[in-house]
Design an enzyme around this catalytic site. Structure first.
Site, PDB file in Angstrom:
ATOM      1  N   GLY B 179       0.805  -1.219   0.000  1.00  0.00           N
ATOM      2  CA  GLY B 179       0.000   0.000   0.000  1.00  0.00           C
ATOM      3  C   GLY B 179       0.834   1.263   0.000  1.00  0.00           C
ATOM      4  O   GLY B 179       0.542   2.221   0.711  1.00  0.00           O
ATOM      5  N   VAL B 181       2.905   4.311  -2.441  1.00  0.00           N
ATOM      6  CA  VAL B 181       2.416   5.331  -3.365  1.00  0.00           C
ATOM      7  C   VAL B 181       1.840   4.690  -4.634  1.00  0.00           C
ATOM      8  O   VAL B 181       0.719   5.003  -5.052  1.00  0.00           O
ATOM      9  CB  VAL B 181       3.543   6.323  -3.735  1.00  0.00           C
ATOM     10  CG1 VAL B 181       3.050   7.331  -4.759  1.00  0.00           C
ATOM     11  CG2 VAL B 181       4.051   7.031  -2.486  1.00  0.00           C
ATOM     12  N   GLY B 183       0.840   1.598  -5.158  1.00  0.00           N
ATOM     13  CA  GLY B 183      -0.357   0.812  -4.838  1.00  0.00           C
ATOM     14  C   GLY B 183      -1.560   1.699  -4.611  1.00  0.00           C
ATOM     15  O   GLY B 183      -2.663   1.431  -5.116  1.00  0.00           O
ATOM     16  N   HIS B 437      -5.026  35.630  -2.778  1.00  0.00           N
ATOM     17  CA  HIS B 437      -6.296  35.317  -2.127  1.00  0.00           C
ATOM     18  C   HIS B 437      -7.426  35.424  -3.148  1.00  0.00           C
ATOM     19  O   HIS B 437      -7.441  36.372  -3.942  1.00  0.00           O
ATOM     20  CB  HIS B 437      -6.554  36.315  -0.999  1.00  0.00           C
ATOM     21  CG  HIS B 437      -7.857  36.053  -0.309  1.00  0.00           C
ATOM     22  ND1 HIS B 437      -7.997  35.048   0.639  1.00  0.00           N
ATOM     23  CD2 HIS B 437      -9.071  36.640  -0.453  1.00  0.00           C
ATOM     24  CE1 HIS B 437      -9.246  35.039   1.057  1.00  0.00           C
ATOM     25  NE2 HIS B 437      -9.935  36.000   0.412  1.00  0.00           N
TER      26      HIS B 437
END
Lengths: 822, 466
Positions: B179, B181, B183, B437
């Site tokens: 499990g 990256v 996977g 922003h």
């Protein structure tokens, strides 16, 4: 080698046999009655006294070591004490005839010899002489201590002086004979002719020969006695000392007053044990040590075994042997049989011998037997002898009380003067000649063929157009050395030079060419091929007041005189409390082309040892200036020369190497090329490769390199290097020494410590590989070259655009080599 | 005679070739397959292409949250795969064009190193006998197939990253061993497309090396989406399409149409004559120093072949270090500001120290964390979504040590944190940086200011996010 000696095959191929003269064994056979014609009552009693003095002295120290107490006086002495209880008659007999001009050298077990020789010398000195001697020693410090409350005559004051000075030395007091820096194993007192006692077994075996050489070359009165143990007779340096002392040339080649054997007696204090190894029956094969004389020279060294348990037998032997020395028949070998009841040291459990054996010797105790004989012969009474003993006990209590009194006998105050010992490591004096008298030379210097030849040479390597003169025309590095050395030979009458093939040949590398013509044999001669004796005798020669240049033909042979270079030469100035000076300049030639045992630069090994000055010039100007400095000084110098550059001309001083005398101070590095981007610091011959690298760095990579020639490494002034680093910020260090543990590493560490803020990259060391030196044809893979320096800069300091490295300076490779130890 | 020969045309090799070419070095690049390496051909690029398709599908399916209704949403697996092929082809072509532009000679063949002589390093190819002053080895890595009984070479059922990218159809079920990256990205893709995905991970958390808190959050999100996670589980056997694993001493059997093996990768050090140089290896990779030097003079290595920091951007930077030093510019590789991204949905991105690593190394740090929801733009674009931003700074000077983010589009924002770490910025300096922003990236600035809210406790604010 001398042409005057013809090796006639007809003669040397003739058959025949060697016959030896008999070597007498314990042949003294006189009674006290017989000896009455030779000794007065006073003399008989003095012999008894001196033996008893030693016995009580050693017993006192033994009790202090074992019980921490003597006659109610408590003291802890953690230092060594190798005692000679049982051997007193041998020491007193040895010393009886010796005066202040006779020098004795000894071993770690020499307290008795100091006292015996001291008492003997005192007995022969006038009150005035004694007073002067005591007054002049360390400004009268000891005299002041012992004369306090003294009642009695000058001789008894001198006796106090001797016992106190020795004891204070053993207890490491600043008021001891050597300021406490010698201690039990090395205590000595030259004003009474007691020269260094040596804690290295057999250490005196070659040094004492140098003292005898000094006496001969400088026509000084007196003889030299090398007191060495029976077990030291296996030591190489002792054999080398014997060989040196018995060279044929003294008789066959030296002339006039210098002709004849060396005035030395090798006195084997044969107590029949090493530490525990029994020399007869276990560790040696000579059976009777006197037998050794048979193998050394035609006279079997006039060897003799003497019953050292009878002081009169030893005295008798000395009388006869000193006559032989007067007739220049030295060297002499005496095997003085004795026995120590005391252990090797107080920790000795005597596991190697039986109680019965010790008791058998104690039953024949030399002092008791001698005393009984005196009483029996009506010379004295037991009461008188007891009174002598009682008086000695009082003297011991007196000396003990005084020597352990922190106020009267303080130790060196290193709190107040932290550098006291540091200041004693070198004597740093500037002395034209060690003695003021005319020099013995064969002709005026200007008539010397070499001097005349050099006069025609070009003292700067290049002509007005910058073109180099031919090699033959150039004034070479070897000429610079020669000029400094010949100059000193005409200044200092004590200066002698010797080593392998120094005379006639002119030294293997022609530095001494022309010296044979200039100097009589006693000032320049060929030694046996025995480096230990070459250096050992030089040490003895210098200790007595002479200046000397011993030569080690190849640096690789330094191992052969390891003890002399590491333990003796560097130590005695400080161990004597600066009483002794050591003006010895060892010339050491660093080879190349001749493989693994003739090409090593061991300057780092020598630099590691405190007490040696070390230099390694690379130009004629520096060679002459540094040699002048070395020969003007009073310190031991190991003077390295590289065989790669004996013929190099002067490339840096445009005005040429000065004809006149000049000195280059030790420790000052010299900038051979100025630069601003990187500093290259070199030791020895690599400076020329560093300069080639600097050229290439400039032309190919636009990097300006400053090349600094260390010139000397002990002492060394780091300031010019730090100044350079302020400009460059980078440094690479190079020499021909193999890289691991080389002095360059020491320098790199110091530079890092002193100039960390100046550094843009770590200092990098480029030395030769940690291999054996391969054949000449493969040397480029072993010794650092120009490209090594550039590669190392590129790989480790700053990348050089477009540079392709040839050599492996990667971290992974360095780690791999480290793991493998290569 | 070349100044530089490069074996391997991945992101280590081709970037180095490009940089060296720019500097005027004479360069040859030898690649036995296609330029671009694993990254372009069977790694980063194809997977991101597919993941984007999946994301669009996710958005279409979930559009109603945003007021967008899509009817009869479906996908075409074949079309996704062919688009991926097109993208790869285009980029590979682009690399080739760059090589030409910078006068890099490329040879499509297996290189064979003959050895090192005084002339240089000799390399044989069918096209040319090469002699080069310097050699850079960028031969990369390949999927590691662990020695598990029944787990052989990739085939119909057993797949690695290479084979799974060649599937013609979406599998109904997929068992993923490992499990990490790779996977997780394939898990995410196939989960979106409706495949039943089961993950078996030996360690106690997925995504080893990433921030553990975020890894756990992501795992919980995917568990909700239907992925089954088996942590602390060790595969003991593979028989056909049945995988047996052991957890807490209990054996479990699982089956899947396909089994993806993604437990790790191993450096490629054989098959090209490396042994003729005597290059030293370390844990299977080529041992290098901080200038990417091997133990052999003039021989360098960069990228996965070194066996650590197996990332395309690491490889590129390592190659640049080599070229810089060759060109006389002192340069040393630093690994403290290498970002790592997991392109799941949501993404995780991080750079620098994680809390776990800092603790392990005994580095005194302070940490602040804020939910992604502190950034208005995130709320606007992630209906019902959550995430987290975490910043670690040195306890004494406040220098940025690590930044970790869970939430889209953290992969695009993390470079700001990379710059902060590389430039050794402190909190004070960061406070003075102006962020646009409204952007999600403002979460970084907000978290930085959150340190001001931390008073005595060296360890953090503790706004709990679940």
């Amino acid at each position: 080698m001398p042409k005057s000696q013809f090796i006639d095959p007809k003669q040397v191929r003739k058959s025949g046999k060697i016959e030896f003269k008999d070597i007498p064994v314990n042949q003294y056979d006189k009674s006290i009655e017989d000896e009455k014609v030779n000794f007065s009552k006073k003399q008989f009693i003095a012999i008894y006294h001196d033996m008893a003095l030693i016995r009580h002295f050693e017993t006192m120290i033994n009790l202090i070591k074992i019980r921490g107490e003597y006659e109610g006086i408590e003291y802890n002495h953690p230092g060594p004490a190798h005692l000679s209880i049982g051997q007193e008659s041998a020491a007193v007999g040895m010393a009886y005839h010796l005066g202040v001009d006779d020098f004795i050298f000894g071993s770690h077990r020499s307290h008795g010899e100091i006292l015996a020789k001291g008492m003997s010398a005192i007995s022969k000195m006038s009150d005035e002489e004694l007073n002067d001697m005591m007054k002049n020693f360390f400004g009268g410090t000891i005299l002041k201590i012992v004369s306090d409350g003294h009642q009695g005559d000058m001789k008894s004051l001198a006796r106090r002086f001797l016992v106190y000075g020795t004891l204070a030395e053993i207890f490491a007091r600043e008021t001891g004979f050597n300021k406490g820096l010698g201690g039990s194993m090395h205590a000595f007192f030259t004003p009474l002719g007691v020269y260094p006692n040596n804690a290295i077994v057999g250490g005196s075996g070659d040094i004492a020969v140098g003292a005898a050489l000094y006496k001969k070359v400088n026509q000084k009165d007196g003889i030299v006695v090398a007191n060495i143990g029976d077990a030291s007779m296996a030591c190489g340096p002792v054999w080398e000392g014997l060989a040196f002392a018995s060279m044929d040339q003294f008789e066959q080649l030296w002339e006039g007053a210098y002709k004849g054997g060396l005035p030395i007696i090798f006195n084997i204090m044969n107590n029949q044990y090493g530490m525990g190894g029994q020399t007869c029956g276990e560790t040696m094969g000579y059976d009777i040590a006197a037998r050794i004389g048979a193998g050394v020279n035609r006279d079997s060294m006039h060897a003799e075994r003497v019953d050292g348990y009878n002081p009169l037998a030893v005295i008798d032997a000395y009388k006869r042997k000193m006559e032989l020395i007067k007739d220049k028949k030295g060297p002499i070998l005496l095997d003085v049989l004795t026995y120590r009841y005391s252990g090797h040291s107080p920790s000795d459990a005597s596991s190697y011998r039986t109680k019965e054996e010790i008791e058998a010797w104690e039953n024949q105790d030399c002092i008791v037997s001698y005393g009984n004989e005196l009483v029996k012969a009506g010379i004295t009474t037991q009461k008188e002898l007891d009174a002598i003993q009682a008086d000695i006990v009082e003297l011991m209590k007196y000396a003990m009380t005084l020597a352990i009194d922190e106020k009267v006998s303080p130790r060196m105050d290193l709190e107040k003067h932290p550098e006291l010992i540091g200041d004693m490591i070198f004597s740093n004096q500037s002395v034209d000649k060690m003695e003021d008298r005319p020099v013995e030379v064969n002709h005026p210097m200007e008539e010397n063929p070499r001097v005349q030849q050099i006069a025609k040479k070009e003292r700067y390597a290049f002509d007005a157009n910058g073109k180099p003169f031919s090699k033959i025309k150039q004034y070479q590095l070897r000429d610079g050395l020669f000029e400094a050395i010949v100059d000193r030979f005409y200044k200092d009458p004590t200066l002698v030079a010797y080593g392998e093939e120094n005379r006639d040949w002119g030294g293997a590398f022609a530095v001494y060419r022309g010296l044979t013509e200039a100097l009589p044999y006693q000032r320049l001669f060929n030694s046996p091929i025995s480096e230990a004796s070459i250096i050992g005798t030089a040490i003895g020669y210098a200790m007595c007041g002479g200046r000397v240049i011993p030569e080690i033909m190849y640096c690789d042979f330094l191992g052969r005189c390891g003890d002399e270079v590491f333990n003796q030469l560097p130590k005695w100035q400080a161990m004597s409390g600066n009483v002794i000076k050591m003006p010895v300049v060892i010339r050491v030639s660093v080879g190349s082309k001749y493989g693994a045992q003739h090409s090593q630069d061991w300057s780092s090994l020598v630099a590691h040892i405190p007490g040696l000055k070390v230099c390694f010039p690379a130009t004629p100007y520096d060679a002459k200036g540094l040699m002048n400095t070395a020969l003007q000084g009073t310190d031991p110098v190991v003077f390295f020369e590289s065989q790669r550059i004996y013929d190099v001309g002067e490339q840096f001083h445009k005005e040429g190497v000065p004809e006149e005398y000049y000195e280059i101070p030790f420790g000052e590095p010299d900038i051979k090329r100025e630069g601003k981007d990187i500093t290259i610091l070199s030791i020895g011959a690599t400076v020329y490769r560093a300069l080639e690298a600097a050229e290439e760095l400039e032309s190919k990579y636009g990097m300006s390199a400053e090349v600094i020639d260390a010139r000397s490494i002990v002492p060394f002034n780091y300031e010019p290097v730090i100044e350079s680093l302020k400009k460059t910020g980078r440094i690479i260090l190079t020499s021909d020494a193999n890289e691991r543990g080389s002095f360059l590493k020491d320098m790199a560490q110091r530079i890092t410590e002193l100039a960390f803020d100046e550094l843009d990259a770590p200092p990098v060391v480029v030395g030769s590989r940690n291999w054996i030196t391969p054949a000449y044809e493969l040397e480029q893979y072993f010794f650092p070259g120009k490209d090594w320096i550039i590669d190392a800069i590129h790989e480790k300091i700053v990348p050089l655009k477009g540079h392709v490295v040839k050599n492996n300076f990667t971290n992974a490779e360095i780690i791999r080599r480290g793991k493998l130890g290569i | 005679m070349y100044d530089l020969a490069i074996i391997g045309g991945g992101p280590g090799g081709y970037v180095a070739a490009e940089r060296a070419g720019t500097k005027g070095l004479k360069v040859v690049l030898i690649e036995k397959k296609e330029l671009g390496g694993v990254c372009l051909n069977e790694g980063c690029i194809p997977t991101k292409t597919l993941l984007y398709s999946a994301k669009i599908y996710d958005n279409a399916v979930g559009g109603s949250k945003y007021g967008v209704e899509s009817k009869e949403v479906s996908f075409d697996f074949g079309k996704m795969m062919s688009r991926k092929q097109k993208v790869v082809k285009k980029l590979v072509g682009g690399v080739g064009a760059k090589m030409k532009m910078f006068n890099v000679k490329t040879i499509k063949d297996t290189a064979y190193i003959k050895g090192r002589t005084q002339q240089g390093i000799e390399i044989s190819t069918s096209e040319e006998e090469i002699v080069a002053a310097h050699l850079l080895i960028c031969t990369g890595s390949e999927a590691f197939i662990p020695p598990i009984p029944g787990l052989g070479e990739p085939g119909d059922v057993i797949l690695t990253n290479r084979e799974i990218l060649e599937l013609k159809e979406k599998p109904d079920s997929l068992v993923i061993i490992g499990g990490g990256v790779i996977g997780m990205e394939f898990a995410s893709f196939f989960n979106s497309l409706g495949t039943k995905v089961t993950i078996i991970e030996m360690l106690d958390e997925i995504l080893c090396g990433m921030d553990v808190e975020m890894s756990a959050m992501l795992r919980q999100m995917y568990a909700k989406k239907g992925i089954e996670f088996n942590l602390s589980s060790k595969v003991t056997k593979v028989e056909g399409n049945v995988v047996t694993f052991e957890k807490d001493g209990k054996e479990t059997m699982l089956s899947g149409d396909k089994i993806l093996v993604s437990v790790g990768r191993k450096p490629v050090t054989t098959g090209f004559g490396l042994e003729n140089l005597g290059v030293e290896l370390f844990r299977g990779g080529i041992k290098v120093d901080d200038k990417m030097k091997t133990n052999v003079p003039n021989v360098f290595a960069a990228g996965d072949v070194t066996g650590f920091s197996l990332l395309a951007h690491t490889a590129s930077r390592e190659g640049e270090v080599v070229v810089n030093n060759l060109c006389g510019r002192e340069d040393r590789m630093r690994y403290n500001a290498i970002p790592g991204v997991v392109y799941t949905n949501p993404e995780i991105a991080g750079v620098g120290l994680t809390e776990e690593a800092a603790r392990q190394k005994g580095i005194a740090y302070k940490v602040a964390k804020l939910p992604m929801a502190y950034a208005g733009r995130f709320i606007a674009e992630n209906e019902g979504g959550s995430g987290l931003c975490k910043v670690l700074v040195g306890a004494k000077y406040g220098e940025v040590l690590g930044v970790h983010m869970l939430g889209n589009p953290s992969s695009e924002m993390i470079y700001g944190a990379c710059m902060a770490i590389e430039a050794e910025l402190t909190l004070k300096e960061l406070e003075e940086v102006v962020f646009p922003h409204p952007t999600v990236s403002e979460i970084f600035k907000e978290t930085v200011f959150d340190f001001g809210h931390i008073t005595s406790n060296a360890k953090s604010t503790a706004i709990k996010v679940s």
